[in-house]
Write an enzyme that holds these catalytic residues in place. Structure first.
Site, PDB file in Angstrom:
ATOM      1  N   PHE A 115      36.577  52.062  28.657  1.00 31.50           N
ATOM      2  CA  PHE A 115      37.893  52.532  28.226  1.00 31.50           C
ATOM      3  C   PHE A 115      38.137  51.957  26.839  1.00 31.50           C
ATOM      4  CE2 PHE A 115      42.607  52.119  28.294  1.00 31.50           C
ATOM      5  CZ  PHE A 115      42.984  53.382  28.745  1.00 31.50           C
ATOM      6  N   LEU A 117      40.456  51.736  24.000  1.00 31.65           N
ATOM      7  CA  LEU A 117      41.800  51.912  23.467  1.00 31.65           C
ATOM      8  C   LEU A 117      42.086  50.919  22.337  1.00 31.65           C
ATOM      9  CD1 LEU A 117      44.635  53.238  23.680  1.00 31.65           C
ATOM     10  CD2 LEU A 117      45.198  51.500  25.406  1.00 31.65           C
ATOM     11  N   SER A 124      47.997  44.991  21.431  1.00 32.54           N
ATOM     12  CA  SER A 124      49.177  45.188  22.276  1.00 32.54           C
ATOM     13  C   SER A 124      49.966  46.428  21.867  1.00 32.54           C
ATOM     14  CB  SER A 124      50.079  43.960  22.202  1.00 32.54           C
ATOM     15  OG  SER A 124      49.432  42.829  22.738  1.00 32.54           O
ATOM     16  N   ILE A 150      36.376  45.923  23.634  1.00 29.05           N
ATOM     17  CA  ILE A 150      36.158  46.984  24.613  1.00 29.05           C
ATOM     18  C   ILE A 150      35.219  46.472  25.702  1.00 29.05           C
ATOM     19  CG2 ILE A 150      35.399  49.350  24.971  1.00 29.05           C
ATOM     20  CD1 ILE A 150      37.898  48.941  23.123  1.00 29.05           C
ATOM     21  N   ARG A 258      39.391  15.932  52.504  1.00 22.89           N
ATOM     22  CA  ARG A 258      39.314  14.833  51.546  1.00 22.89           C
ATOM     23  C   ARG A 258      40.120  13.615  52.010  1.00 22.89           C
ATOM     24  NH1 ARG A 258      36.660  12.037  47.583  1.00 22.89           N
ATOM     25  NH2 ARG A 258      38.036  11.464  45.846  1.00 22.89           N
ATOM     26  N   GLN A 269      52.832  14.120  51.254  1.00 16.34           N
ATOM     27  CA  GLN A 269      53.868  15.141  51.091  1.00 16.34           C
ATOM     28  C   GLN A 269      53.750  15.879  49.761  1.00 16.34           C
ATOM     29  OE1 GLN A 269      58.200  14.273  50.357  1.00 16.34           O
ATOM     30  NE2 GLN A 269      58.392  15.032  52.453  1.00 16.34           N
ATOM     31  N   GLU A 354      44.944  44.879  29.175  1.00 21.47           N
ATOM     32  CA  GLU A 354      45.771  45.955  29.725  1.00 21.47           C
ATOM     33  C   GLU A 354      47.265  45.664  29.553  1.00 21.47           C
ATOM     34  OE1 GLU A 354      44.607  47.745  33.450  1.00 21.47           O
ATOM     35  OE2 GLU A 354      42.548  47.028  33.199  1.00 21.47           O
ATOM     36  N   GLY A 355      47.573  45.022  28.438  1.00 19.70           N
ATOM     37  CA  GLY A 355      48.953  44.686  28.108  1.00 19.70           C
ATOM     38  C   GLY A 355      49.245  43.239  28.422  1.00 19.70           C
ATOM     39  N   GLU A 358      53.665  39.400  27.446  1.00 20.95           N
ATOM     40  CA  GLU A 358      54.816  39.722  26.594  1.00 20.95           C
ATOM     41  C   GLU A 358      55.059  41.229  26.538  1.00 20.95           C
ATOM     42  OE1 GLU A 358      53.308  35.803  25.898  1.00 20.95           O
ATOM     43  OE2 GLU A 358      52.291  37.735  25.844  1.00 20.95           O
TER      44      GLU A 358
END
Length: 378
Positions: A115, A117, A124, A150, A258, A269, A354-355, A358
């Site tokens: 792909f 792009l 972005s 890519i 462990r 805790q 893929e973005g 942000e």
């Protein structure tokens, strides 16, 4: 189907996928060269019928596949996802000739898809694409420019390429083309990246394309790109959830066994609360991913917002969970070859590709304000 639950058949299928990934795909992944296409792995994925299922199923199935594979073999998950990302525009928008030639080869693993792009100056900001598709007679163009970062480049057999057919038109002037790797004028260079698969740059020197190479409609390629990303963004979240679950499972085993400070780590805790937080965030991300996938499958109007939310929450969650797992394992997790050392390297990239996170926040905000405006108009 409710987005918050799975059918027994789906749960059983996910378990089967995890077993297949561990027994049949993990050994092939271990034999591959980092940063190279693992064709034996792709062939085995084809034998299992998983690439074919990419095109026969919906977004939820895609998410279940990616989450399940990621828990046992990240390389197999990524190889499958990249085949889907590169070939989905062909499946959804290709001509019968394009689909008939390439999709069976993607399905059996004999052809590698990509792909294309992103560009050096348009990562972005996908609408700022500069790769020029210059007219070359009637219904023909020459592609001139570059693509960068890519996945599967420069080893792919064909590329879904997005180029500008109308200058100055923003997102409305982009066209998607199916470009075979052997097309004259197309060359590629591998980039050294933190990645189990190849990532490269592509150079287009007057690469010839015609109307027969167009995917969808001329000047409507941005919709092809965004439609593909709306499908795959929740599944990137599913990939991240799979990594988070693998890290959580490893942490539960480690803290149970462990010995430290006169007892098991799980009895402290601070440790038990940390693992609870890891589980809480992982499950919340999983539910959002499933909800986004179900929305896509149902054709809901708010898919872009849901997809962005799912990718954002899941990838940020996976980063948190893997980092916490490394902390609870201590120096053991930093040894080369340890599961968490592997996850720690791989978990960072999904927050960018893929973005970036942000960008997802920007999409969410834009959709929210649009929804508010629509209510005010009504």
């Amino acid at each position: 189907m409710p987005a918050f639950s799975l059918e027994p058949e789906q749960i059983a299928w996910c378990a089967e996928l995890r077993t297949l990934a561990a027994r049949r795909l993990r050994p092939l992944a271990d034999q591959g060269d980092p940063g190279r296409v693992n064709r034996p792995l792709l062939t085995e994925l084809g034998r299992l019928g998983l690439p074919r299922r990419l095109f026969a199923s919906g977004a939820l199935d895609l998410c279940l596949m990616r989450e399940s594979l990621a828990q046992a073999c990240i390389e197999a998950e990524t190889a499958l996802a990249l085949q889907g990302l590169g070939a989905h525009p062909v499946h959804a928008h290709g001509t019968p000739v394009q689909r008939g030639h390439w999709l069976p080869r993607v399905a059996d693993g004999s052809a590698v898809a990509a792909f294309a792009l992103s560009e050096p100056g348009a990562g972005s900001d996908a609408a700022a694409l500069a790769l020029a598709a210059e007219p070359d007679g009637s219904h023909a163009w020459r592609l001139t420019g570059a693509k960068c970062w890519i996945s599967n480049a420069p080893e792919a057999d064909f590329y879904t390429v997005f180029a500008r057919t109308t200058p100055g038109a923003g997102s409305r002037g982009v066209t998607a083309f199916l470009v075979p790797a052997d097309r004259p004028g197309l060359t590629g260079t591998a980039l050294e990246m933190i990645s189990p698969h190849p990532i490269g740059a592509l150079d287009f020197d007057a690469v010839p394309v015609t109307a027969d190479d167009v995917l969808g409609e001329v000047d409507r390629g941005f919709a092809v790109a965004m439609g593909t990303l709306n499908l795959f963004r929740p599944s990137v979240g599913a990939f991240a959830v799979g990594m988070a679950q693998a890290a959580l499972d490893a942490t539960l085993d480690h803290t149970r066994q462990r010995q430290a400070f006169g007892g098991r780590l799980m009895d402290l805790q601070a440790v038990s609360h940390q693992t609870a937080e890891m589980a809480l965030r992982t499950e919340a991300a999983r539910l959002m991913v499933y909800a986004a996938a179900a929305a896509y499958d149902e054709g809901a109007v708010d898919v872009p917002r849901r997809a962005a939310m799912a990718k954002l929450l899941a990838t940020e969650t996976a980063q948190y969970v893997v980092d916490a797992a490394v902390q609870l394992h201590g120096a053991l997790a930093l040894r080369r070859g340890h599961l968490l050392e592997h996850l720690y390297r791989e978990v960072r990239a999904p927050r960018i590709y893929e973005g970036a996170s942000e960008v997802q926040r920007g999409i969410i905000a834009k959709e929210l304000y649009a929804m508010t405006q629509d209510r005010e108009v009504r």
